[in-house]
Design an enzyme around this catalytic site. Structure first.
Site, mmCIF file in Angstrom:
data_model
loop_
_atom_site.group_PDB
_atom_site.id
_atom_site.type_symbol
_atom_site.label_atom_id
_atom_site.label_comp_id
_atom_site.label_asym_id
_atom_site.label_seq_id
_atom_site.Cartn_x
_atom_site.Cartn_y
_atom_site.Cartn_z
ATOM 1 N N LYS A 172 45.281 48.962 35.797
ATOM 2 C CA LYS A 172 44.387 49.708 34.889
ATOM 3 C C LYS A 172 44.209 51.144 35.418
ATOM 4 C CE LYS A 172 42.418 45.308 33.575
ATOM 5 N NZ LYS A 172 41.288 44.552 33.074
ATOM 6 N N HIS A 222 46.934 45.727 25.280
ATOM 7 C CA HIS A 222 45.830 45.196 26.088
ATOM 8 C C HIS A 222 44.524 45.354 25.306
ATOM 9 C CE1 HIS A 222 42.974 44.640 29.328
ATOM 10 N NE2 HIS A 222 43.951 44.079 30.010
ATOM 11 N N GLU A 260 44.942 36.854 27.076
ATOM 12 C CA GLU A 260 43.801 37.285 27.883
ATOM 13 C C GLU A 260 42.526 37.225 27.045
ATOM 14 O OE1 GLU A 260 45.163 40.030 31.290
ATOM 15 O OE2 GLU A 260 44.919 41.289 29.530
ATOM 16 N N SER A 262 40.249 37.344 35.078
ATOM 17 C CA SER A 262 39.605 36.900 36.327
ATOM 18 C C SER A 262 40.452 35.909 37.133
ATOM 19 C CB SER A 262 38.216 36.310 36.036
ATOM 20 O OG SER A 262 37.369 37.289 35.468
ATOM 21 N N GLY A 282 37.483 40.655 33.799
ATOM 22 C CA GLY A 282 36.584 41.407 34.676
ATOM 23 C C GLY A 282 35.184 40.817 34.759
ATOM 24 N N ASN A 295 48.040 44.302 36.719
ATOM 25 C CA ASN A 295 47.683 45.440 35.874
ATOM 26 C C ASN A 295 46.609 46.238 36.614
ATOM 27 O OD1 ASN A 295 46.843 47.236 33.936
ATOM 28 N ND2 ASN A 295 45.993 45.693 32.540
ATOM 29 N N GLU A 335 41.743 46.323 26.190
ATOM 30 C CA GLU A 335 41.042 47.589 26.455
ATOM 31 C C GLU A 335 41.624 48.713 25.609
ATOM 32 O OE1 GLU A 335 41.545 47.362 30.703
ATOM 33 O OE2 GLU A 335 40.196 45.638 30.718
#
Ligand code: 13P
Length: 250
Positions: free
Chosen positions: A12, A96, A168, A214, A174, A10, A98
């Site tokens: 992003k 996701h 996730e 990660s 991250g 991904n 985010e």
């Protein structure tokens, strides 16, 4: 049932068209011999077409980072399934964290997007995962299972068998803080059990469940050794051809 592992990158909001093409060009020779694993890259919307053209005829598949549920119309900023199909997109990342946290994506929206993608022949990669607060409250399994059940509402068992779910944990995205293999396995197993309960054991046996957060070349082998982890959704490490290739070749 043996499930084909699926490693997806991904990207992003990273990589211009030129950067995206260069990344895939570098990746092609590195992963060309990877067999028995599905390899997917998910660029931004602007780079999808060019990356798809570069990846065409290779073992690298292309995914989008979102799709709308309507066919066309007054939905500024959105992209339809026909638009993705036209440029060879085969997967789409949905829900996701985010998008949920920064752009108001809801479970209902994820469900509508997933149904539209599936109906158009694009495989949804449905994301779920808990925040640190929810993890520390101890209610993380309920939280994630609920997200998955809502996202899968209205699908048949046969359809669910063909989907991809990505667990996730938000606290691991991250942050350099990968969930332990036991933590990843615990939740992926709970997701599979929830699919068995809501649909049937065959769907649960077939649906592929990725871990994301990660993931690095150093951690992928042990993650993939977990019985309920069928792949990875990779962020930062997917932006480097060498690292992503090493993950693909776990
Ligand atoms: P990182 O691998 O950078 O933690 O990102 C994970 C992720 O969110 C993939 O969708």
């Amino acid at each position: 049932m043996s499930r084909t592992p699926i490693i997806a990158g991904n990207w992003k909001m990273n990589n211009t068209i030129a950067q995206g093409k260069a990344l895939v060009e570098a990746l092609i020779p590195l992963v060309k011999d990877a067999s028995g694993v599905d390899v997917v890259v998910c660029p931004t919307a602007t780079a999808l077409s060019a990356v798809s053209a570069v990846a065409s005829g290779t073992n690298i598949h292309v995914g989008a980072q979102n799709v709308h549920w309507e066919k066309s119309g007054a939905f500024t900023g959105e992209i339809s399934t026909d638009m993705l199909k036209e440029i060879g997109v085969e997967y789409v990342v949905l829900g996701h964290s985010e998008r949920r946290d920064y752009f108001g994506e809801t479970d209902e929206g994820v469900n509508k997007r997933a149904k539209a993608a599936y109906a158009a022949g694009i495989t949804p990669i449905i994301c779920c995962g808990e925040s640190l607060d929810v993890r520390e409250s101890g209610k993380y399994i309920d939280h994630v299972v609920n997200q998955v059940k809502l996202a899968l509402d209205g699908f048949s068992a046969d359809e669910v068998a063909k989907l991809v779910i990505a667990y996730e944990p938000i606290w691991a995205i991250g942050t350099g803080k990968t969930a332990t293999f036991e933590q990843a396995e615990e939740v992926c197993k709970a997701i599979r059990e929830a699919v068995a309960e809501k649909f049937n054991p065959a769907a649960a046996d077939a649906v592929r469940i990725q871990y994301g957060g990660s993931v690095k070349p150093a951690t992928i082998k042990d993650l993939m050794a977990q019985p309920n982890v069928d792949g990875a959704l990779v962020g930062g490490a997917a932006l480097k051809a060498d690292d992503f290739a090493a993950i693909v070749k776990f």
